[in-house]
Design an enzyme around this catalytic site. Sequence first.
Site, PDB file in Angstrom:
ATOM      1  N   GLY A  45     -11.995 -52.301  38.696  1.00  0.00           N
ATOM      2  CA  GLY A  45     -13.011 -52.735  37.745  1.00  0.00           C
ATOM      3  C   GLY A  45     -12.462 -53.684  36.697  1.00  0.00           C
ATOM      4  CB  CYS A  46      -9.428 -53.610  34.614  1.00  0.00           C
ATOM      5  SG  CYS A  46      -9.789 -52.071  33.720  1.00  0.00           S
TER       6      CYS A  46
END
Length: 159
Positions: A45-46
């Site tokens: 996600g990052c």
Amino acid sequence: MTHLNQGDPAPDFTLTRDDGSSFTLSAQRGKRVVIYFYPEDDSGGCTDENIEFSDLSPDFAARGAVLVGVSPDDIASHQKFRAKYGLKVPLAADPDHLAIEGFGLWQLKKLYGREFMGLIRTSFIIGEDGRVERIIRATRIKGHAAKMLAALDEVIAAA
């Protein structure tokens, strides 16, 4: 969520960026600043979030906004992360949680029944006067950067 509210003075901080330079929030007075806090370099996600902010970084710059990503990772991790994905956004290292805690984002989290302390993924627009103009928690990672750009447009239009 954060203990800050819209209109509050943003907590000042100085962090080292991945290029070795310092980033001091109060030194940005007279410019809008968009800060996005994310938990970890090179996680799924990052990575998506940083790529989206990187892709939109010219749009933030065209609006006169200073854009910076902050995570608890160290400089070496940021440098490796930036190089691996060709990221354009400066990444500030906050391993001591100075800014993260100052903005009230180091909190108890739950994942798969396990509780632990961690960063609550949240972004802020800081006004030219150093006050918080917008706080947006990233509930969906995909599209968060575009949501922040739209919020910046709203803030600029209302000024």
